[in-house]
Design an enzyme around this catalytic site. Structure first.
Site, short mmCIF file in Angstrom:
data_model
loop_
_atom_site.label_atom_id
_atom_site.label_comp_id
_atom_site.label_asym_id
_atom_site.label_seq_id
_atom_site.Cartn_x
_atom_site.Cartn_y
_atom_site.Cartn_z
N ARG A 10 45.39 47.64 45.41
CA ARG A 10 45.50 47.52 43.95
C ARG A 10 45.67 48.86 43.24
NH1 ARG A 10 43.10 42.58 42.40
NH2 ARG A 10 43.64 41.08 44.01
N CYS A 59 31.55 43.71 39.09
CA CYS A 59 32.87 43.47 38.48
C CYS A 59 32.83 42.64 37.21
CB CYS A 59 33.85 42.93 39.49
SG CYS A 59 33.35 41.47 40.30
N GLU A 64 35.44 44.58 34.92
CA GLU A 64 35.34 45.93 35.49
C GLU A 64 36.71 46.49 35.86
OE1 GLU A 64 32.72 47.79 38.91
OE2 GLU A 64 34.11 46.34 39.76
N HIS A 104 38.29 46.34 47.14
CA HIS A 104 38.12 47.49 46.24
C HIS A 104 37.13 48.49 46.84
CE1 HIS A 104 39.22 44.64 42.75
NE2 HIS A 104 40.15 45.56 42.78
C1 CIR Z 1 41.01 39.73 42.12
O1 CIR Z 1 41.46 39.58 43.25
O2 CIR Z 1 41.49 40.54 41.33
C2 CIR Z 1 39.85 38.88 41.70
N1 CIR Z 1 39.95 37.59 42.30
C3 CIR Z 1 38.54 39.52 42.07
C4 CIR Z 1 38.35 40.84 41.39
C5 CIR Z 1 37.03 41.41 41.68
N2 CIR Z 1 36.86 42.65 41.02
C6 CIR Z 1 36.10 43.65 41.45
O3 CIR Z 1 35.50 43.55 42.50
N3 CIR Z 1 36.05 44.75 40.74
#
Ligand code: CIR
Length: 260
Positions: A133, A251, A67, A164
């Site tokens: 991010r 995600c 995602e 997020h």
């Molecule tokens: C991160 O920190 O990027 C990953 N460990 C988790 C990403 C989760 N992504 C989302 O919720 N869209």
């Protein structure tokens, strides 16, 4: 006739080396994560999605979280530029998977930073979370790409502890959002009714609506009960290992509407 394609990717055997921002590192059982991911893919299939498997990226611990790599609307796709440097390479194989479904593909460019998890789209309304991010430059780029197609694109500030925007708020029915009020203010969404997550389950706002059904983690039983009491149809999945990696149910797929 239109169909819904879900772009997905396998779990990396290195998932325990994932990025973590707000959670303490806990051991991840990769075999269990793979089993849970299979169940998640089954849930997507049961709700009518056709699965499209993006190239495996076993050396990228977070690569299952597709995602974050792209934002897709009916007219075009936008390839993200993930805020975590370790994740930047993940986007190219998702762009490749999307090429067959969208003619117009745009890229967020430096100094823009964008994780797809920060983008909530409901119809022609789009909200972008200003998180650790995603930055304001990416919001400006999203606006210049999407406004000509009639989309509104609004930046959203979020509270401490939230990775997020879609950790804080997701859609669970036509006019209904599931929202953690400690992480995002409901006033950003004046056109919607709100269900607040149970105060003991801060991570519980991430739900995946497909058709009239919500794929939802059974890891948040109190909030699940609130949703069920609202009459929302839930397809529960066990998501414990993804949650340890700071992920959620939205995600692990990129949903793409496709005309047959
Ligand atoms: C991160 O920190 O990027 C990953 N460990 C988790 C990403 C989760 N992504 C989302 O919720 N869209």
């Amino acid at each position: 006739m239109s169909k819904l394609v879900a772009i997905v990717r396998t779990i990396s055997p290195r998932m325990e080396k994932c990025e973590l921002t707000h959670l303490d590192r806990q051991p991840i059982d990769v075999a269990l994560a793979e089993k849970q991911h299979e169940e998640y893919l089954d849930a997507l299939r049961r709700l009518g999605c056709e699965l499209e498997h993006a190239m495996e990226m076993p050396f990228h611990p977070d690569s299952v979280f597709v995602e974050d790599c792209a934002v897709v609307v009916d007219e075009l796709a936008i390839i993200a530029r993930p805020g975590a440097e370790s994740r930047r390479e993940e986007v190219y194989s998702i762009a490749e998977a999307l090429e067959q479904f969208r003619e117009k593909i745009y890229y967020i460019e430096s100094p823009g930073l964008l994780d797809g998890g920060d983008v909530l789209r409901i119809g022609k309304q789009i909200w972008v979370g200003l998180s650790g991010r995603t930055n304001a430059d990416a919001v400006l780029q999203m606006q210049s790409i999407l406004k000509p197609y009639g989309y509104s694109v609004d930046a959203v500030r979020m509270g401490e502890g939230c990775l997020h925007l879609k950790s804080a708020v997701t859609q669970v029915a036509d006019d209904l959002l599931l929202l953690n009020p400690d992480w995002v203010h409901p006033d950003y969404f004046p056109d919607f009714d709100i269900i607040e997550t149970d105060p003991d389950e801060p991570g519980a706002a991430n739900a995946l609506l497909i058709g009239d059904t919500v794929i939802y983690p059974d890891d948040y039983p109190f909030t699940a009960l609130l949703l069920a009491e609202e009459g929302i149809e839930l397809l529960l999945v066990d998501n414990s290992e993804v949650i340890k990696a700071e992920g959620g149910v939205t995600c692990c797929c990129v949903l793409v509407g496709v005309e047959d």
